[in-house]
Scaffold this motif. Structure first.
Motif, PDB file in Angstrom:
ATOM      1  N   UNK A  18       0.802  -1.056  -0.004  1.00  0.00           N
ATOM      2  CA  UNK A  18       0.089  -0.039   0.012  1.00  0.00           C
ATOM      3  C   UNK A  18       0.967   1.116   0.188  1.00  0.00           C
ATOM      4  N   UNK A  19       1.942   1.180   0.883  1.00  0.00           N
ATOM      5  CA  UNK A  19       2.841   2.286   0.829  1.00  0.00           C
ATOM      6  C   UNK A  19       3.473   2.648  -0.510  1.00  0.00           C
ATOM      7  N   UNK A  20       3.926   1.531  -1.156  1.00  0.00           N
ATOM      8  CA  UNK A  20       4.355   1.652  -2.464  1.00  0.00           C
ATOM      9  C   UNK A  20       3.479   2.258  -3.563  1.00  0.00           C
ATOM     10  N   UNK A  21       2.211   1.755  -3.576  1.00  0.00           N
ATOM     11  CA  UNK A  21       1.313   2.064  -4.456  1.00  0.00           C
ATOM     12  C   UNK A  21       0.812   3.597  -4.070  1.00  0.00           C
ATOM     13  N   UNK A  22       0.806   4.106  -2.820  1.00  0.00           N
ATOM     14  CA  UNK A  22       0.670   5.476  -2.372  1.00  0.00           C
ATOM     15  C   UNK A  22       1.453   6.252  -2.845  1.00  0.00           C
ATOM     16  N   UNK A  23       2.827   5.848  -2.736  1.00  0.00           N
ATOM     17  CA  UNK A  23       4.033   6.620  -3.266  1.00  0.00           C
ATOM     18  C   UNK A  23       3.660   6.884  -4.777  1.00  0.00           C
ATOM     19  N   UNK A  24       3.658   5.924  -5.304  1.00  0.00           N
ATOM     20  CA  UNK A  24       3.599   5.936  -6.814  1.00  0.00           C
ATOM     21  C   UNK A  24       2.534   7.126  -7.369  1.00  0.00           C
ATOM     22  N   UNK A  25       1.342   7.241  -6.678  1.00  0.00           N
ATOM     23  CA  UNK A  25       0.436   8.049  -7.232  1.00  0.00           C
ATOM     24  C   UNK A  25       0.788   9.320  -6.538  1.00  0.00           C
ATOM     25  N   UNK A  26       1.452   9.589  -5.301  1.00  0.00           N
ATOM     26  CA  UNK A  26       1.984  10.723  -4.976  1.00  0.00           C
ATOM     27  C   UNK A  26       2.819  11.309  -5.732  1.00  0.00           C
ATOM     28  N   UNK A  27       3.707  10.763  -6.101  1.00  0.00           N
ATOM     29  CA  UNK A  27       4.909  10.855  -7.047  1.00  0.00           C
ATOM     30  C   UNK A  27       4.257  11.499  -8.503  1.00  0.00           C
ATOM     31  N   UNK A  28       3.295  10.741  -9.097  1.00  0.00           N
ATOM     32  CA  UNK A  28       2.750  11.052 -10.260  1.00  0.00           C
ATOM     33  C   UNK A  28       2.139  12.302 -10.110  1.00  0.00           C
ATOM     34  N   UNK A  29       1.051  12.633  -9.011  1.00  0.00           N
ATOM     35  CA  UNK A  29       0.412  13.711  -8.909  1.00  0.00           C
ATOM     36  C   UNK A  29       1.189  14.817  -8.780  1.00  0.00           C
ATOM     37  N   UNK A  30       2.545  14.787  -8.104  1.00  0.00           N
ATOM     38  CA  UNK A  30       3.498  15.866  -7.832  1.00  0.00           C
ATOM     39  C   UNK A  30       4.188  16.252  -9.242  1.00  0.00           C
ATOM     40  N   UNK A  31       4.484  15.221 -10.183  1.00  0.00           N
ATOM     41  CA  UNK A  31       4.914  15.742 -11.440  1.00  0.00           C
ATOM     42  C   UNK A  31       3.900  16.420 -12.196  1.00  0.00           C
ATOM     43  N   UNK A  32       2.589  15.848 -11.925  1.00  0.00           N
ATOM     44  CA  UNK A  32       1.827  16.545 -13.052  1.00  0.00           C
ATOM     45  C   UNK A  32       1.528  18.074 -12.466  1.00  0.00           C
ATOM     46  N   UNK A  33       1.509  18.172 -11.321  1.00  0.00           N
ATOM     47  CA  UNK A  33       1.470  19.520 -10.576  1.00  0.00           C
ATOM     48  C   UNK A  33       2.595  20.306 -11.227  1.00  0.00           C
ATOM     49  N   UNK A  34       3.731  19.809 -10.892  1.00  0.00           N
ATOM     50  CA  UNK A  34       4.808  20.633 -11.334  1.00  0.00           C
ATOM     51  C   UNK A  34       5.040  21.194 -12.842  1.00  0.00           C
ATOM     52  N   UNK A  35       4.272  20.147 -13.676  1.00  0.00           N
ATOM     53  CA  UNK A  35       4.380  20.211 -14.958  1.00  0.00           C
ATOM     54  C   UNK A  35       3.771  21.171 -15.553  1.00  0.00           C
ATOM     55  N   UNK A  36       2.184  21.155 -15.180  1.00  0.00           N
ATOM     56  CA  UNK A  36       1.093  21.959 -15.662  1.00  0.00           C
ATOM     57  C   UNK A  36       0.738  22.977 -14.955  1.00  0.00           C
ATOM     58  N   UNK A  37       1.009  22.917 -13.545  1.00  0.00           N
ATOM     59  CA  UNK A  37       0.457  23.998 -12.897  1.00  0.00           C
ATOM     60  C   UNK A  37       1.628  24.972 -12.108  1.00  0.00           C
ATOM     61  N   UNK A  38       2.985  24.336 -12.353  1.00  0.00           N
ATOM     62  CA  UNK A  38       3.926  24.972 -11.896  1.00  0.00           C
ATOM     63  C   UNK A  38       4.045  24.894 -10.277  1.00  0.00           C
ATOM     64  N   UNK A  39       3.386  24.136  -9.860  1.00  0.00           N
ATOM     65  CA  UNK A  39       3.320  23.882  -8.277  1.00  0.00           C
ATOM     66  C   UNK A  39       4.525  22.992  -7.880  1.00  0.00           C
ATOM     67  N   UNK A  40       5.449  23.250  -7.072  1.00  0.00           N
ATOM     68  CA  UNK A  40       6.400  22.479  -6.715  1.00  0.00           C
ATOM     69  C   UNK A  40       6.442  22.201  -5.383  1.00  0.00           C
TER      70      UNK A  40
END
Lengths: 194, 430
Positions: A18-40
């Protein structure tokens, strides 16, 4: 006792998975936020490293139960069965000693962070004892699993039940190893596997 | 000091103590003999450091992705398309095997998963079309090993972390050798089947329209490849982040194919945790051992010894290749890498070899280890899926492909740019 440890180890795989899957989703959303909304946020990398340590520590005992910790068995295979049984026990004893060292010195790491209230030098300022504590608990489960398995194996060997001891601490042959990979792929492919 | 240390290490490992524990015990022993300080105290810090290493996060991600992928039903459709496209060559389906493995390798970081998946869909066809079992199974065992040479690759991540080498560069360096090795495998099949046409089996008749209709089955693997490898070079993600995309995308794919359930998740988790725990426990032990080795000055002594031997770089490299070919027969491959790389790589670097290039060489040697007996996991996977016949058939069938790997190593020693050109190009472009 044995059952309890087994169930805890199984539970450990859910914790880790569960931790790994949670991290996978967290990382993915962080990259998306960084890429498309400039939120780091810059939190995912740090959290994922904690998740790795915790998932691994909680997984060690499951790997003990499945005899997945790698051993170089080419020489031992040549030994007569009676001696090999004790070599298996020696190997398990060494694993237990390793687990003990991890628990004893892992405790120092956790304890120091706790006493000094150390924080990670990151934007999150995570109190580092939190992930270290979860990690240490996993290590304790690892030690408990090793100790219980070792005790049972010795008992079975002395009681003249070598087969049961073998199932606890014997070497998993490469055939068995491949077998699990195969049965999984069969199960997965389902109807196409003729 | 080196001789006795080596003897102790071999004795500890050969006594079948779990590799992680063996490395720690060996480290303790070395520290006790050669250092006035209680180095054992460092175990706590080194283990926390090693197991919270952010680059290693990619390892369980790729394992989890592979576990989910096997269950997502992508492979069988892909293999079907490969049969339609490549079965006309002499050796027919064996080329499809290798191509399917190549494509699957571009989405999977593991060789065992690649071999298991492709074997399960292809072995029934071997009987149906009357192929020579030995060569056919060899092509599967060997093709499967491409999983770790063509990026993404679990083993490259581990090598990168152990040697502080850039993982994106390692990935790029694996491409050309990976496709070259796949071509060498196909050439091996071609030569074998031209010499012995009866090994080739009956051919499959396929029309062009069927071929084109099969193409969409290749889309999911290609999309995954772009996601877990392409994003790194597009500057969107780090290798760890890209691996996380892979997990999310594979879960979505499994969901879309109606294969995602609690029991699938449970199986995937258990498989993942077992593999990652196995790797991490060795990794933690190796971290401690490396700390001891550098503290007591053993690493410097090793480098001095090599210098004293006055071997040329080429002679050293040949010795290292032979060393790994032999060790690979007896040792599980991940354990072999983590145990030896921290000691061997500095030697190689001091001789002027590029660590990225050496990474590719090591990966090919690891691939060879996977198909050489007695400990060659891919041999057992293919044999196990077939269920009948003797293991020796697979072993002999895989041998020509081991030769192909050695040929590739020779080519790479002669023309290092085959591996280094892409990473160089990428560095210049940035």
């Amino acid at each position: 006792m044995f059952k309890l440890v087994r169930n805890l180890a199984k539970f450990g795989t859910w914790v880790g998975g569960t931790l790994l899957v949670a991290v996978a989703f967290l990382v993915t959303s962080e990259v998306l936020l960084r890429r498309f909304f400039g939120i780091g946020l810059a939190a995912a990398a740090e959290l994922s490293s904690y998740a790795l340590a915790i998932a691994a520590a909680w997984g060690f005992s499951y790997a003990v139960i499945h005899r997945s910790h790698v051993r170089v068995d080419a020489a031992v295979r040549l030994l007569p069965r009676g001696i090999a049984a004790w070599v298996d026990i020696l190997a398990m004893a060494m694993l237990t000693a390793y687990a003990y060292l991890l628990v004893a010195h892992g405790w120092e790491v956790f304890h120091q962070s706790w006493m000094r209230n150390s924080r990670a030098m990151t934007p999150l300022l995570t109190p580092i004892w939190i992930p270290q504590g979860a990690w240490w608990l996993g290590l304790c489960l690892f030690l408990a699993t090793c100790a219980v398995t070792l005790a049972h194996a010795i008992y079975f060997t002395i009681a003249g039940r070598p087969r049961e001891a073998q199932q606890l601490v014997g070497v998993v042959t490469v055939e068995e190893e491949a077998g699990s990979e195969i049965s999984e792929s069969k199960k997965m492919l389902g109807p196409t596997a003729r | 000091m080196i001789g006795s240390s080596l003897a102790i290490l071999i004795a500890v490992l050969a006594s079948s103590i779990p590799v992680g524990a063996a490395l720690v015990m060996f480290g303790l022993l070395l520290g006790w003999i050669h250092s006035p300080f209680p180095l054992v105290r460092a175990i706590g810090e080194t283990s926390w450091g090693a197991s919270s290493e952010v680059l290693i996060v990619a390892v369980p991600m790729f394992i989890l992705m592979g576990e989910l992928m096997l269950r997502s039903g992508v492979a069988s459709r892909m293999y079907d398309a490969m049969i339609k496209w490549f079965s006309w060559l002499p050796g027919g389906l064996m080329h499809s095997n290798i191509c399917a493995c190549t494509l699957f390798a571009a989405t999977s970081g593991s060789s065992a998963a690649t071999a298991a998946t492709i074997s399960t869909v292809s072995l029934p066809e071997m009987r149906r079309f009357g192929y020579n079992p030995s060569l056919f199974m060899g092509s599967l065992a060997a093709g499967g090993t491409l999983g770790i040479l063509i990026p993404p690759s679990i083993n490259m991540v581990v090598y990168g972390v152990l040697t502080s080498t850039s993982i994106p560069e390692l990935y790029l360096a694996g491409f050309i050798p990976g496709f070259l090795l796949a071509s060498l495998f196909m050439l091996t099949v071609l030569i074998a089947c031209l010499a012995k046409p009866e090994w080739g089996g009956r051919s499959v008749e396929v029309s062009w329209s069927e071929r084109f209709r099969a193409l969409p089955s290749l889309l999911p693997p290609l999309a995954l490849f772009l996601l877990v490898v392409g994003t790194i070079y597009a500057g969107v993600a780090t290798p760890t982040e890209a691996a996380s995309f892979g997990v999310v995308a594979t879960m979505a794919l499994a969901l879309a194919n109606g294969r995602l359930s609690i029991s699938v998740l449970r199986d995937a988790f258990e498989g993942t945790i077992r593999s990652m725990a196995m790797i991490l426990l060795i990794f933690v032990g190796a971290f401690f051992l490396n700390f001891v080795i550098s503290t007591i000055g053993l690493s410097r002594q090793i480098t001095n010894l090599i210098a004293y031997l006055q071997l040329s770089p080429l002679e050293t490299m040949i010795a290292i290749v032979i060393f790994y070919l032999i060790l690979g027969c007896f040792m599980e491959t991940m354990a072999m890498m983590i145990t030896t790389i921290p000691i061997i790589e500095p030697i190689v670097r001091s001789m002027g070899y590029d660590p990225v290039w050496f990474g590719v060489i090591v990966i090919i040697l690891v691939e060879a280890a996977m198909i050489t007996p007695p400990v060659g996991v891919n041999l057992y996977i293919v044999h196990g899926i077939r269920r009948d016949g003797s293991l020796n058939q697979v072993i002999f069938g895989a041998l020509p492909f081991v030769v192909a790997m050695i040929v590739l190593i020779a080519i790479l020693i002669a023309y290092p740019d085959l591996a280094l050109w892409l990473p160089q190009l990428w560095k210049e472009m940035r």
